[in-house]
Design an enzyme around this catalytic site. Structure first.
Site, PDB file in Angstrom:
ATOM      1  N   SER A 166      -9.447   1.500   3.284  1.00 54.14           N
ATOM      2  CA  SER A 166      -8.698   2.317   2.348  1.00 54.14           C
ATOM      3  C   SER A 166      -7.651   1.526   1.546  1.00 54.14           C
ATOM      4  CB  SER A 166      -7.964   3.433   3.107  1.00 54.14           C
ATOM      5  OG  SER A 166      -7.063   2.876   4.061  1.00 54.14           O
ATOM      6  N   SER A 192      -9.493  -0.925   7.513  1.00 53.35           N
ATOM      7  CA  SER A 192      -9.017  -0.598   6.165  1.00 53.35           C
ATOM      8  C   SER A 192      -8.358  -1.752   5.430  1.00 53.35           C
ATOM      9  CB  SER A 192      -8.030   0.574   6.236  1.00 53.35           C
ATOM     10  OG  SER A 192      -8.693   1.744   6.631  1.00 53.35           O
ATOM     11  N   LYS A 252       0.854  -1.190   0.000  1.00 52.63           N
ATOM     12  CA  LYS A 252       0.000   0.000   0.000  1.00 52.63           C
ATOM     13  C   LYS A 252       0.888   1.237   0.000  1.00 52.63           C
ATOM     14  CE  LYS A 252      -3.858   1.854   2.784  1.00 52.63           C
ATOM     15  NZ  LYS A 252      -4.707   1.571   3.977  1.00 52.63           N
TER      16      LYS A 252
END
Length: 527
Positions: free
Chosen positions: A193, A217, A79
């Site tokens: 996210s 997330s 990420k």
């Protein structure tokens, strides 16, 4: 060879060790898949050059007869809020669009030392503030589950024969039966996210990905994309190098195709880090999940507060089906209560905004990051830089956090939220002290919705709804794992969550693998 990308890390590692497949060939397959899913916008940066160099090193080690580890040559993605040396680390924000970190995060460094191949940095909501990966400076990430795709039913135990060839009789292809119509240009959201990481894993662009989990997330996008999402106990895995959102809630997240792969990555990432004062110094031992799992001695708690308004009938039915499977297998399934769950989102909203206000003061346009082209006062320069560099959601949370931290508001908001957080922790402690081993809950309230429907509601309301089942776990610092369990009547993924005691990931992941074996969830296979 595209079916190779549907294998687990354990399976493909065996192919590498037996020289049925080389790391270089595997890397090439994944890079080809990355290009194929470019329209899904899963990656912010594709590190093709580094990936080829790393796969060459692994190939050379195998050619020289060096005994390789279980992660050597395995493609992994990160990420884009994890620091990676000399590679863009943007947090999907204009503020850091041109920032290159001078060091590797601890999790990145650990995996590189194990020989993993970095495929790139994945998309996210700006600075990890969101629940759908639609609030990125680089545009939204699209869920790969859509009409026209195919999936394979997985039968992991008989997936390969001794020569590494597929058992054709054990693989069943069928068309994805996605019934919900979409307007032209519309798509299902990927969850957030860590949506880019979930899409990368679900499509076979990599075999695992590292996300982050502040209020769900990792588990939320894992549920929407039909993959496994693991949130470890707070302090088990180092946060060093993770660009912070909320320091007391942020946890590294692991996304994989299988529970066993998640356990493998956890074993390689756990442990004390002198660069992170929140990692625990106690010895965290590695573990192996057996193939045969007995759940007869487990006591599974079903929190009544988690069946909340807005939860779809499909989610509720999946929850009941899996709890019935536990009961039929001899586990004790009992109702439990976590009475302060309903206050968790309000508590999170205050504590997270306060941390954001503090953490984001560093983005001033002077030392690094975006810098406004104004030649006025220093104060005006700061204001213009931050207005240009941050999106609406980030600015809103900064303003809210500063309001909560005002001298006249500190006790009214921040201290009250801290007290409520303690009550939420006490709820979990009381349930586990009452001889409950694990909690079984939904992850999301519904299947992944279309983007056109998602945008009808603002981000704050989405966080209040979509993180309802995941966020309390972060408040208490507990481990949790999202397991894909079924398809909705529209043919979209539905997942359930197991919540464990602190540092009891082994018991939790054994139960998760048992669920995985029972439900036989389909593997997404691109046409």
């Amino acid at each position: 060879m595209s079916s190779t990308l549907a294998l687990s890390i354990t399976e493909v590692s065996q192919l590498l060790k037996r020289k049925v497949l080389s790391p270089k060939e595997l890397c090439a397959l994944c890079l080809e898949r990355v290009k194929k899913i470019k329209n899904l916008n899963a990656f912010v940066t594709v590190t093709e050059k580094q990936a080829l160099e790393q796969s060459d090193l692994s190939s050379n080690r195998i050619a020289e007869g060096v005994r390789i580890g279980s992660l050597d040559g395995i493609p992994i993605a990160y990420k884009d809020n994890w620091s990676t040396k000399d590679i863009q680390t943007t947090c999907a924000s204009k503020m850091l669009a041109n920032y290159h970190s001078p060091y590797n995060a601890t999790v990145v460094q650990k995996l590189q030392e194990k020989g993993v191949v970095m495929m790139g940095k994945t998309n996210l909501d700006e600075f990890a503030m969101g629940s759908a990966t639609v609030d990125s400076y680089f545009g939204p990430t699209k869920n790969p589950w859509r009409s026209g795709l195919k999936y394979m039913l997985k039968k992991r135990s008989r997936f390969l024969n001794q020569n590494g060839k597929h058992h054709s009789e054990d693989i069943a292809d069928s068309a994805a039966a996605i019934q919900q119509p979409l307007e032209k240009g519309d798509f299902f959201v990927a969850g957030g996210s860590s949506g880019g990481s979930a899409v990368a894993v679900a499509t076979g662009a990599c075999f695992g990905a590292i996300g982050s989990d502040t209020g769900g997330s990792t588990r939320n996008p894992a549920a929407f994309c039909g993959v496994v999402g693991l949130k470890p106990t707070y302090g088990r895995v180092s946060r060093h190098g993770l660009i912070p959102l909320c320091n007391s809630l942020d946890v590294p997240g692991i996304l994989t195709r299988t529970v066993e792969d998640a356990a493998l990555l956890l074993n390689n990432l756990s442990g004390y880090d002198p660069n992170d004062s929140t990692t625990v110094k106690q010895n965290v031992s590695s573990f192996t999940i057996p193939d045969e799992i007995d759940v007869r001695n487990l006591r599974i708690g079903i929190p009544k507060e988690y069946e909340c308004p807005g939860m779809s009938p499909d989610v509720i039915q999946t929850w009941r089906n899996v709890s019935d499977r536990f009961e039929n297998a001899g586990a004790k399934v009992i109702p439990v209560s976590l009475p302060h769950t309903k206050y968790s989102i309000m508590c999170y909203s205050v504590l997270c905004c306060c941390d954001v206000a503090s953490n984001f003061a560093r983005y001033d346009g002077i030392r690094y990051g975006h810098r406004a082209e104004v030649e006025t006062s220093t104060e005006h320069h700061y204001a213009v830089t931050r207005r240009e560099g941050f999106g609406d959601i980030v600015r809103e949370r900064i303003l809210a956090g500063n309001y909560f931290l005002l001298k006249n508001n500190y006790q009214k908001y921040f201290l009250q939220a801290a007290k409520v957080r303690r009550l939420i922790c006490s709820d979990f402690r009381a349930v586990f002290d009452d001889h409950v081993d694990l909690l079984l809950t939904p992850v999301t309230l519904t299947e992944p919705p279309p983007y056109s429907q998602w945008t009808l509601v603002d981000n704050r309301e989405h966080n209040a709804v979509d993180d309802f089942c995941t966020q309390p776990v972060n408040m208490a610092g507990l481990p949790a794992v999202s397991i894909p369990c079924s398809l909705s009547r529209n043919g979209l993924p539905l997942s359930l969550q197991l919540i464990g005691r602190p540092f009891q990931e082994e018991k939790m992941l054994c139960a998760a693998k048992w669920i995985e074996q029972q439900v036989d969830f389909p593997i997404l296979e691109l046409e």
